[in-house]
Design an enzyme around this catalytic site. Structure first.
Site, PDB file in Angstrom:
ATOM      1  N   CYS A   8       0.779  -1.240   0.000  1.00  0.00           N
ATOM      2  CA  CYS A   8       0.000   0.000   0.000  1.00  0.00           C
ATOM      3  C   CYS A   8       0.806   1.283   0.000  1.00  0.00           C
ATOM      4  O   CYS A   8       1.965   1.303   0.369  1.00  0.00           O
ATOM      5  CB  CYS A   8      -0.857   0.087   1.259  1.00  0.00           C
ATOM      6  SG  CYS A   8      -1.530  -1.439   1.797  1.00  0.00           S
ATOM      7  N   GLY A  34       0.528   0.430  -5.068  1.00  0.00           N
ATOM      8  CA  GLY A  34      -0.638  -0.444  -5.052  1.00  0.00           C
ATOM      9  C   GLY A  34      -1.590  -0.047  -6.146  1.00  0.00           C
ATOM     10  O   GLY A  34      -1.941   1.133  -6.251  1.00  0.00           O
ATOM     11  N   ASN A 117      -0.288   0.530   5.954  1.00  0.00           N
ATOM     12  CA  ASN A 117       0.737  -0.043   5.068  1.00  0.00           C
ATOM     13  C   ASN A 117       1.609  -0.945   5.928  1.00  0.00           C
ATOM     14  O   ASN A 117       2.253  -0.456   6.857  1.00  0.00           O
ATOM     15  CB  ASN A 117       1.569   1.090   4.450  1.00  0.00           C
ATOM     16  CG  ASN A 117       2.714   0.592   3.587  1.00  0.00           C
ATOM     17  OD1 ASN A 117       3.683   1.304   3.384  1.00  0.00           O
ATOM     18  ND2 ASN A 117       2.612  -0.607   3.071  1.00  0.00           N
ATOM     19  N   GLY A 118       1.625  -2.232   5.642  1.00  0.00           N
ATOM     20  CA  GLY A 118       2.450  -3.157   6.417  1.00  0.00           C
ATOM     21  C   GLY A 118       1.695  -4.433   6.733  1.00  0.00           C
ATOM     22  O   GLY A 118       0.640  -4.699   6.157  1.00  0.00           O
ATOM     23  N   CYS A 265      13.013  -0.910   6.026  1.00  0.00           N
ATOM     24  CA  CYS A 265      13.079  -1.879   4.922  1.00  0.00           C
ATOM     25  C   CYS A 265      14.077  -1.436   3.849  1.00  0.00           C
ATOM     26  O   CYS A 265      13.837  -0.460   3.134  1.00  0.00           O
ATOM     27  CB  CYS A 265      11.695  -2.008   4.290  1.00  0.00           C
ATOM     28  SG  CYS A 265      11.693  -2.967   2.780  1.00  0.00           S
ATOM     29  N   TYR A 271      14.266  -1.268  -4.625  1.00  0.00           N
ATOM     30  CA  TYR A 271      13.297  -1.379  -5.717  1.00  0.00           C
ATOM     31  C   TYR A 271      12.047  -0.547  -5.538  1.00  0.00           C
ATOM     32  O   TYR A 271      11.570   0.093  -6.471  1.00  0.00           O
ATOM     33  CB  TYR A 271      12.902  -2.855  -5.887  1.00  0.00           C
ATOM     34  CG  TYR A 271      11.655  -3.070  -6.705  1.00  0.00           C
ATOM     35  CD1 TYR A 271      11.650  -2.788  -8.067  1.00  0.00           C
ATOM     36  CD2 TYR A 271      10.489  -3.538  -6.123  1.00  0.00           C
ATOM     37  CE1 TYR A 271      10.504  -2.964  -8.830  1.00  0.00           C
ATOM     38  CE2 TYR A 271       9.342  -3.726  -6.879  1.00  0.00           C
ATOM     39  CZ  TYR A 271       9.350  -3.444  -8.221  1.00  0.00           C
ATOM     40  OH  TYR A 271       8.232  -3.619  -8.970  1.00  0.00           O
ATOM     41  N   CYS A 423       9.079 -11.957   2.775  1.00  0.00           N
ATOM     42  CA  CYS A 423       8.953 -10.824   3.695  1.00  0.00           C
ATOM     43  C   CYS A 423       7.677 -10.999   4.510  1.00  0.00           C
ATOM     44  O   CYS A 423       6.641 -11.356   3.967  1.00  0.00           O
ATOM     45  CB  CYS A 423       8.867  -9.521   2.902  1.00  0.00           C
ATOM     46  SG  CYS A 423       8.516  -8.089   3.944  1.00  0.00           S
ATOM     47  N   CYS A 478      16.348  -3.424   7.939  1.00  0.00           N
ATOM     48  CA  CYS A 478      16.003  -4.841   7.790  1.00  0.00           C
ATOM     49  C   CYS A 478      16.495  -5.290   6.424  1.00  0.00           C
ATOM     50  O   CYS A 478      16.309  -4.585   5.436  1.00  0.00           O
ATOM     51  CB  CYS A 478      14.481  -5.004   7.857  1.00  0.00           C
ATOM     52  SG  CYS A 478      13.926  -6.671   7.412  1.00  0.00           S
ATOM     53  N   CYS A 481      14.930 -10.396   3.698  1.00  0.00           N
ATOM     54  CA  CYS A 481      14.652 -11.154   2.470  1.00  0.00           C
ATOM     55  C   CYS A 481      15.950 -11.557   1.763  1.00  0.00           C
ATOM     56  O   CYS A 481      15.950 -12.471   0.943  1.00  0.00           O
ATOM     57  CB  CYS A 481      13.721 -10.374   1.539  1.00  0.00           C
ATOM     58  SG  CYS A 481      14.207  -8.677   1.297  1.00  0.00           S
TER      59      CYS A 481
HETATM   60  S1  SF4 Z   1      12.205  -8.689   4.629  1.00  0.00           S
HETATM   61 FE1  SF4 Z   1      12.977  -7.495   2.874  1.00  0.00          FE
HETATM   62  S2  SF4 Z   1      11.165  -6.560   1.986  1.00  0.00           S
HETATM   63 FE2  SF4 Z   1      10.607  -7.215   4.047  1.00  0.00          FE
HETATM   64  S3  SF4 Z   1      10.976  -5.460   5.389  1.00  0.00           S
HETATM   65 FE3  SF4 Z   1      12.831  -6.688   5.433  1.00  0.00          FE
HETATM   66  S4  SF4 Z   1      14.106  -5.825   3.775  1.00  0.00           S
HETATM   67 FE4  SF4 Z   1      12.027  -5.109   3.461  1.00  0.00          FE
END
Ligand code: SF4
Length: 501
Positions: A8, A34, A117-118, A265, A271, A423, A478, A481
């Site tokens: 979103c 989105g 969003n999340g 993130c 991307y 994710c 984070c 992924c």
């Molecule tokens: S897992 Fe990847 S896509 Fe999800 S929050 Fe962490 S860095 Fe972002």
């Protein structure tokens, strides 16, 4: 789906007579976050009914289509406060109108609207608890849980109830919440998803304030970036707050505890976010160029014999354009001569395509979106730059098209590490086994499947170094992924089962 997709984009406006219209433009700018549904809710006082109301309009489709009737802004979406949402839904819920946000409810304290969003990582536990108390659910979305927690809170007043409810939520939640008197902007304690605060100056009156997932929304509505909503911050924008800010203070805020630190993130930089946006306090364009530069060190342009023409470097448009620019400039600095060129053209006007029986659906889908520039590619050593490989099916098809256009060699460079894990914090990925990097025993095997002469990724260390150089400490991000190191424990299965409670 061949790219990770965010769920979103959200926007909120407070203290502006054109709040709904500004939300509409904001959602336009956030359309990339989105494309399946869109909605706007406003807060106003209905003189005829003698009470505050929250008119709304939402439907499936692009922002432009959902709000095709301009009269909505004159007759329905009245009031000087609004929130908006544009959504990408997981497939099971794509046809359920109850899942279209913002959600609007009426409860003990008045009206309440929410856009999220999340993904809540403790959604299953919360849902089970609420069901045991007899709570009836209208949608299959985890966002509805927050509304029930607010309604069932024992605290007094909308803001206190919202704060109480948010203490129960875990995972990723950037939120805009509209009460009858306030716009409340929230980022989860880890700050997974971006959310920025902006200001719109107004002649002869107090400024209006806005929040949005990305600052590209501010540019469209003439707002200036003030700051990010901080990880864990519950920011209350009401009339008294605006007066306070106008006198040089700050809005009322509340901070949720941060038991797992901050983990924004990194994939937003890789991307998802638009390059003209500022997220997490940094320009996406700058970070993306750094990723391209770092890739030049980790995965250089192949050397060609002296006398041979320089390799052509081309982006897979559009999300890789900036990384490709960084890659080429750094490669040339390093003495690996290469030339940036446009070898693939993307058609931006493709919606859903209708395939005749017998046609290869995937091939036609990719071909309807991309075409090659044969004069650029013919007889050249070509380096394709992509921001990430998720399933790899589109990449494979594009490689075939580049070869068909006459490229002598095709090398593939990825401006992020291999995606190896799903994710659970608001980005939609295929399952573990569907990820290209997990389907093959080695990079060479994946390269064979893609049909390229060489394949190389940016390393995880290179990616985090690039983020750090451009902006902020790597530990504030984070990258689960890419590394499978999840910063917040997840009730596994919750996200993918979102629609199968
Ligand atoms: S897992 Fe990847 S896509 Fe999800 S929050 Fe962490 S860095 Fe972002």
């Amino acid at each position: 789906m061949d790219k990770a997709r965010d769920h979103c984009g959200i926007v909120g406006i407070f203290n502006h007579p054109e709040a709904a219209r500004l939300s509409y433009f904001g959602l336009h700018a956030l359309q990339h976050r989105g494309q399946e549904s869109a909605g706007i809710v406003t807060a106003t006082f209905d003189e005829a009914k003698g009470r505050p109301t929250m008119p709304h309009h939402k439907d499936f489709g692009l922002v432009l289509d959902v709000f095709a009737d301009a009269g909505l802004f004159e007759t329905t979406l009245l009031g000087d406060a609004a929130i908006g949402h544009t959504r990408y839904s997981t497939s099971g819920s794509a046809t359920n109108p109850a899942n279209i946000q913002p959600f609007v409810v009426h409860y003990q304290e008045g009206n309440l609207a929410l856009a999220h969003n999340g993904n809540l990582s403790n959604a299953r536990t919360l849902r089970d608890e609420l069901v045991a108390k007899g709570t009836l659910f209208n949608s299959s979305s985890d966002s509805e849980l927050i509304l029930h927690l607010v309604a069932q809170s024992q605290e007094e007043g909308p803001t206190a109830r919202i704060i109480d409810a948010l203490h129960r939520c875990k995972g990723a939640f950037s939120l805009v919440i509209l009460t009858d008197d306030a716009l409340i902007a929230v980022r989860d304690p880890n700050g997974f998803r971006p959310l920025a605060l902006g200001r719109i100056a107004r002649e002869g009156g107090a400024a209006a304030y806005c929040v949005a997932s990305e600052t590209c929304a501010f540019d469209l509505i003439g707002a200036t970036y003030v700051r990010d909503v901080e990880p864990g911050e519950i920011l209350v924008i009401d009339r008294a707050g605006i007066e306070r800010v106008e006198r040089g203070g700050d809005f009322y805020g509340h901070c949720l505890p941060r038991p797992h630190g901050v983990s924004q993130c990194v994939f937003e930089f890789v991307y998802f976010a638009r390059p003209d946006s500022m997220i997490f306090g940094a320009m996406v364009d700058k970070v993306r160029r750094k990723l391209g530069k770092a890739m030049a060190h980790d995965a250089p342009v192949p050397e060609v014999a002296s006398g041979e023409k320089r390799p052509i470097v081309m982006a897979v448009p559009d999300s890789s354009n900036t990384a490709a620019i960084g890659y080429v400039s750094e490669s040339n600095k390093m003495g690996r001569r290469c030339k940036l060129d446009i070898g693939l053209i993307r058609n931006h006007y493709v919606g859903r395509t209708f395939i005749s029986p017998g046609q290869d659906a995937r091939e036609l889908k990719v071909k309807s979106k991309f075409n090659t520039v044969k004069g650029v590619l013919k007889d050249r050593v070509v380096v394709m730059v992509d921001d990430s490989i998720v399933r790899g099916t589109t990449a494979r098809q594009l490689v075939r098209m580049v070869r068909d256009a006459g490229a002598k060699e095709v090398h593939f460079r990825v401006a992020s590490p291999p995606v190896i894990s799903p994710c659970f914090y608001g980005m939609d990925f295929p399952s573990h086994d569907e990820l290209a990097a997990n389907k093959f025993a080695s990079i060479d095997e994946l390269a064979d499947w893609l049909g390229v002469d060489s394949l190389a990724y940016l390393s995880a260390e290179g990616m985090m170094r690039a983020v750090e150089e451009a902006h902020d400490e790597a530990e504030h991000y984070c990258n689960a992924c890419f590394t499978a190191n999840y910063p917040v424990p997840v009730e596994l299965g919750v996200v993918k089962e979102e629609n199968d409670w």
